[in-house]
Design a protein around this motif. Structure first.
Motif, PDB file in Angstrom:
ATOM      1  N   SER A  82      40.773  26.329  41.930  1.00  0.00           N
ATOM      2  CA  SER A  82      41.391  26.548  43.234  1.00  0.00           C
ATOM      3  C   SER A  82      41.312  28.014  43.632  1.00  0.00           C
ATOM      4  CB  SER A  82      42.857  26.104  43.203  1.00  0.00           C
ATOM      5  OG  SER A  82      42.960  24.744  42.852  1.00  0.00           O
ATOM      6  N   SER A  83      41.394  28.260  44.931  1.00  0.00           N
ATOM      7  CA  SER A  83      41.366  29.629  45.430  1.00  0.00           C
ATOM      8  C   SER A  83      42.739  30.257  45.309  1.00  0.00           C
ATOM      9  CB  SER A  83      40.916  29.647  46.893  1.00  0.00           C
ATOM     10  OG  SER A  83      41.050  30.945  47.435  1.00  0.00           O
ATOM     11  N   VAL A  84      42.775  31.489  44.821  1.00  0.00           N
ATOM     12  CA  VAL A  84      44.025  32.233  44.677  1.00  0.00           C
ATOM     13  C   VAL A  84      44.307  33.091  45.913  1.00  0.00           C
ATOM     14  CG1 VAL A  84      43.057  34.304  43.623  1.00  0.00           C
ATOM     15  CG2 VAL A  84      45.353  33.551  42.974  1.00  0.00           C
ATOM     16  N   LEU A  85      43.379  33.104  46.867  1.00  0.00           N
ATOM     17  CA  LEU A  85      43.495  34.020  47.999  1.00  0.00           C
ATOM     18  C   LEU A  85      44.723  33.738  48.858  1.00  0.00           C
ATOM     19  CD1 LEU A  85      39.806  34.406  49.237  1.00  0.00           C
ATOM     20  CD2 LEU A  85      41.053  35.692  47.498  1.00  0.00           C
ATOM     21  N   ARG A 111      53.750  39.494  41.891  1.00  0.00           N
ATOM     22  CA  ARG A 111      53.866  38.105  41.457  1.00  0.00           C
ATOM     23  C   ARG A 111      53.373  37.148  42.533  1.00  0.00           C
ATOM     24  NH1 ARG A 111      59.175  35.487  38.531  1.00  0.00           N
ATOM     25  NH2 ARG A 111      58.349  33.388  38.206  1.00  0.00           N
ATOM     26  N   LEU A 112      52.453  36.255  42.157  1.00  0.00           N
ATOM     27  CA  LEU A 112      51.911  35.260  43.066  1.00  0.00           C
ATOM     28  C   LEU A 112      52.374  33.879  42.630  1.00  0.00           C
ATOM     29  CD1 LEU A 112      48.151  36.414  43.093  1.00  0.00           C
ATOM     30  CD2 LEU A 112      50.086  37.455  44.270  1.00  0.00           C
ATOM     31  N   ARG A 113      52.713  33.048  43.574  1.00  0.00           N
ATOM     32  CA  ARG A 113      53.091  31.667  43.255  1.00  0.00           C
ATOM     33  C   ARG A 113      51.813  30.831  43.207  1.00  0.00           C
ATOM     34  NH1 ARG A 113      58.413  30.922  43.268  1.00  0.00           N
ATOM     35  NH2 ARG A 113      59.744  32.458  44.329  1.00  0.00           N
ATOM     36  N   SER A 145      53.220  30.583  38.276  1.00  0.00           N
ATOM     37  CA  SER A 145      53.155  31.949  38.800  1.00  0.00           C
ATOM     38  C   SER A 145      52.076  32.739  38.070  1.00  0.00           C
ATOM     39  CB  SER A 145      54.499  32.662  38.642  1.00  0.00           C
ATOM     40  OG  SER A 145      55.488  32.076  39.454  1.00  0.00           O
ATOM     41  N   VAL A 146      51.549  33.739  38.769  1.00  0.00           N
ATOM     42  CA  VAL A 146      50.515  34.615  38.232  1.00  0.00           C
ATOM     43  C   VAL A 146      50.887  36.046  38.588  1.00  0.00           C
ATOM     44  CG1 VAL A 146      48.061  35.236  38.339  1.00  0.00           C
ATOM     45  CG2 VAL A 146      48.739  32.849  38.495  1.00  0.00           C
ATOM     46  N   TYR A 147      50.609  36.983  37.700  1.00  0.00           N
ATOM     47  CA  TYR A 147      50.794  38.400  37.983  1.00  0.00           C
ATOM     48  C   TYR A 147      49.444  39.027  38.339  1.00  0.00           C
ATOM     49  CZ  TYR A 147      55.606  38.721  36.277  1.00  0.00           C
ATOM     50  OH  TYR A 147      56.965  38.586  36.115  1.00  0.00           O
ATOM     51  N   LEU A 148      49.431  39.794  39.429  1.00  0.00           N
ATOM     52  CA  LEU A 148      48.266  40.583  39.793  1.00  0.00           C
ATOM     53  C   LEU A 148      48.557  42.037  39.444  1.00  0.00           C
ATOM     54  CD1 LEU A 148      45.768  40.309  42.517  1.00  0.00           C
ATOM     55  CD2 LEU A 148      47.137  42.380  42.682  1.00  0.00           C
ATOM     56  N   HIS A 149      47.770  42.594  38.535  1.00  0.00           N
ATOM     57  CA  HIS A 149      47.960  43.959  38.057  1.00  0.00           C
ATOM     58  C   HIS A 149      46.990  44.910  38.754  1.00  0.00           C
ATOM     59  CE1 HIS A 149      50.294  42.510  34.479  1.00  0.00           C
ATOM     60  NE2 HIS A 149      49.543  41.440  34.669  1.00  0.00           N
TER      61      HIS A 149
END
Length: 224
Positions: A82-85, A111-113, A145-149
């Motif tokens: 899937s796209s995370v955009l 933090r991204l859901r 959830s995902v963390y973008l660093h």
């Protein structure tokens, strides 16, 4: 299809999702989208290419001089098919709405859901190397959830000063310029040039004062 966005008065974030899983945006489309975003004071979010399987693939690609721009943001690794955009755009928009673009933390992840479905774990050395190359590492957070660093644009590592490649400062600059452009168009429809210039000067001064008061600009006082 890109120029259908001319119908939108203000554009802040542009996501172009790949046509199918495993495919990536072609160089011509990517170049056209970046040029368009630069003209509209917008940020372009792009998926990592499908051939980026390991961190060393990313580093090698970036070292070959692949597409660096302060108006483009990408990440690695791709979390599943899937796209995370959409999740990234939503997190940035929510942060802007609540605190302003300049409030993005420099050292803390965003933090991204989004459900995490990759088994690739990045080492600390790979984290640092990706950020230096202008790519934001992704790691798992809480469930769904995902963390973008990193908080960097793809211009990082291209020779620009690091602070100009930081996502929060680029977003702040784009938001400020976009606000000035959008809110000064009334000048086109007014007759008296001297009155227009005086009125515009007052409006821009008030706009920048408000940004400074909210912490977007350096200096303790408005004069600074």
């Amino acid at each position: 299809g890109l120029y259908a966005l001319e119908q939108i008065a203000r554009l802040d974030l542009l996501c172009i999702v790949p046509p199918a899983p495993g495919l990536c945006l072609g160089p011509v489309a990517r170049f056209a989208a970046e040029r368009y975003c630069r003209r509209r004071q917008a940020l372009l979010l792009v998926e990592p290419p499908g051939h980026w399987q390991l961190a060393r693939d990313v580093i090698a690609d970036r070292q070959r001089g692949q597409f660096a721009s302060p108006n483009v943001v990408t990440c690695f690794p791709l979390p599943g098919d899937s796209s995370v955009l959409g999740a990234l755009a939503g997190a940035l928009a929510a942060r802007d709405q609540a605190h302003g673009a300049w409030s993005l933390p420099a050292s803390e992840p965003l933090r991204l859901r989004f459900p995490w479905r990759t088994h690739l774990e990045l080492s600390p050395a790979e984290h640092s190397a990706l950020i230096r190359a202008g790519v934001n590492p992704l790691t798992a957070a809480a469930p769904a959830s995902v963390y973008l660093h990193g908080g960097v644009t793809t211009a990082r590592g291209s020779g620009l000063a690091p602070e100009w490649c930081a996502l929060r400062w680029r977003r702040t600059a784009l938001c400020a310029v976009s606000g000035m452009v959008q809110n000064s168009r009334w000048m086109l429809f007014r007759g008296d040039a001297a009155t227009r210039i005086d009125e515009l000067h007052g409006q821009l001064e008030a706009f920048l004062d408000a940004l400074q008061a909210n912490g977007a600009l350096a200096g303790v006082s408005a004069r600074e």
